[in-house]
Design an enzyme around this catalytic site. Structure first.
Site, PDB file in Angstrom:
ATOM      1  N   SER A  59       0.838  -1.193   0.000  1.00 14.18           N
ATOM      2  CA  SER A  59       0.000   0.000   0.000  1.00 14.18           C
ATOM      3  C   SER A  59       0.875   1.246   0.000  1.00 14.18           C
ATOM      4  O   SER A  59       1.811   1.373   0.789  1.00 14.18           O
ATOM      5  CB  SER A  59      -0.915   0.004   1.235  1.00 14.18           C
ATOM      6  OG  SER A  59      -1.813  -1.078   1.170  1.00 14.18           O
ATOM      7  N   GLU A  60       0.544   2.163  -0.890  1.00 10.99           N
ATOM      8  CA  GLU A  60       1.283   3.412  -1.021  1.00 10.99           C
ATOM      9  C   GLU A  60       1.448   4.098   0.340  1.00 10.99           C
ATOM     10  O   GLU A  60       0.506   4.188   1.134  1.00 10.99           O
ATOM     11  CB  GLU A  60       0.518   4.344  -1.956  1.00 10.99           C
ATOM     12  CG  GLU A  60       1.145   5.707  -2.137  1.00 10.99           C
ATOM     13  CD  GLU A  60       0.291   6.577  -3.043  1.00 10.99           C
ATOM     14  OE1 GLU A  60       0.849   7.206  -3.951  1.00 10.99           O
ATOM     15  OE2 GLU A  60      -0.943   6.619  -2.844  1.00 10.99           O
ATOM     16  N   CYS A  72       6.868   4.495  10.432  1.00 13.44           N
ATOM     17  CA  CYS A  72       6.326   3.225   9.972  1.00 13.44           C
ATOM     18  C   CYS A  72       7.475   2.396   9.403  1.00 13.44           C
ATOM     19  O   CYS A  72       8.629   2.826   9.406  1.00 13.44           O
ATOM     20  CB  CYS A  72       5.247   3.451   8.910  1.00 13.44           C
ATOM     21  SG  CYS A  72       5.876   4.227   7.396  1.00 13.44           S
ATOM     22  N   GLY A  99      -2.439   5.203   3.983  1.00 13.51           N
ATOM     23  CA  GLY A  99      -2.999   5.171   5.332  1.00 13.51           C
ATOM     24  C   GLY A  99      -4.002   4.046   5.552  1.00 13.51           C
ATOM     25  O   GLY A  99      -5.026   4.254   6.205  1.00 13.51           O
ATOM     26  N   ASP A 132      -8.932  -0.377   9.140  1.00 13.33           N
ATOM     27  CA  ASP A 132      -8.251  -0.767   7.902  1.00 13.33           C
ATOM     28  C   ASP A 132      -9.311  -0.816   6.810  1.00 13.33           C
ATOM     29  O   ASP A 132     -10.153  -1.715   6.793  1.00 13.33           O
ATOM     30  CB  ASP A 132      -7.569  -2.123   8.053  1.00 13.33           C
ATOM     31  CG  ASP A 132      -6.643  -2.460   6.888  1.00 13.33           C
ATOM     32  OD1 ASP A 132      -6.886  -1.939   5.776  1.00 13.33           O
ATOM     33  OD2 ASP A 132      -5.696  -3.233   7.077  1.00 13.33           O
ATOM     34  N   ARG A 134      -8.892  -1.163   3.534  1.00 18.77           N
ATOM     35  CA  ARG A 134      -8.391  -1.669   2.254  1.00 18.77           C
ATOM     36  C   ARG A 134      -9.204  -2.847   1.741  1.00 18.77           C
ATOM     37  O   ARG A 134      -9.550  -3.752   2.481  1.00 18.77           O
ATOM     38  CB  ARG A 134      -6.920  -2.070   2.386  1.00 18.77           C
ATOM     39  CG  ARG A 134      -5.996  -0.891   2.570  1.00 18.77           C
ATOM     40  CD  ARG A 134      -4.574  -1.310   2.839  1.00 18.77           C
ATOM     41  NE  ARG A 134      -4.433  -1.978   4.129  1.00 18.77           N
ATOM     42  CZ  ARG A 134      -3.277  -2.401   4.617  1.00 18.77           C
ATOM     43  NH1 ARG A 134      -2.166  -2.236   3.914  1.00 18.77           N
ATOM     44  NH2 ARG A 134      -3.233  -2.993   5.795  1.00 18.77           N
TER      45      ARG A 134
END
Length: 214
Positions: A59-60, A72, A99, A132, A134
């Site tokens: 993830s970007e 991170c 994020g 989350d 995603r």
């Protein structure tokens, strides 16, 4: 199995990658038509893709990947993944999910709450956002467009493997990444282990589990 529309390859282009520590590798960058979420996700093909390629869903993370933030472990994970995938043969999917899906501005708002004592998941919740957010439907579409139905997944996150399996892909095994701790990200990594069962063998948690078992 969750149904999803078919995506197709849009463009393939060779790009030499160069990292700050001197590591370099030639990659093929692939873009797509028809991705479910409409985002400009990117596949980075490294080495030769065999029957069971090594795949990472990354993830970007602008702060970590580009600016080298120590809050991170995203930057070091990206660097490690490129080399390991190139050695094995496979694909890194660079997913526009800043994020954990909440976006850059919201992520920085969450950082401000973390500075007040909340962990990364509680900070998202305090902002009224998912812990989350995603969804990996687009990732599954990209892999199928590249002819990949079975893979080894380079990830510490069990949710990624579970979602890919629900989307009809075969995840033969989950391969853990390295552990990249700093004084600034250890609370973040600890929360990932305790809240979402990431397979990160942090010494303090491993020792605590051993004491509990004893």
């Amino acid at each position: 199995m969750r149904d999803h529309p078919t995506a197709t390859v849009r463009t393939r282009v060779r790009v030499p990658l160069r990292f700050g520590d001197g590591y370099s590798v030639d990659a093929e960058l692939v873009t797509f038509h028809g991705l479910d979420d409409g985002e400009e996700h990117l596949a980075v093909v490294l080495g030769e893709i065999g029957a069971n390629p090594l795949v990472r869903l990354h993830s970007e993370c602008l702060t970590g990947d580009v600016f080298g933030s120590a809050r991170c472990d995203c930057g070091p994970q990206l660097r490690e993944a490129v080399e390991r995938i190139a050695d094995h043969g496979g694909v890194l999917l660079y997913l526009r999910q800043e994020g954990r899906g909440i976006g850059l501005y919201n992520k920085l708002d969450a950082y401000a709450l973390q500075d007040q004592g909340l962990d990364t998941y509680a900070a998202n919740a305090a902002l009224g956002l998912p812990e989350d957010g995603r969804d990996y439907t687009a990732a599954a579409q990209m892999l199928r467009a590249l002819g990949i139905d079975s893979l080894d997944l380079l990830s510490n996150n069990p949710d990624k493997a579970e979602q890919l399996r629900e989307l009809g892909l075969t995840v033969s095994r989950r391969v853990p990444t390295g552990v990249f701790t700093t004084d600034h990200n250890v609370r973040y990594l600890r929360a990932k282990v305790l809240q979402t069962q990431h397979t990160l063998p942090l010494p303090e948690l491993t020792e605590r589990a051993g004491l509990s078992a004893g």
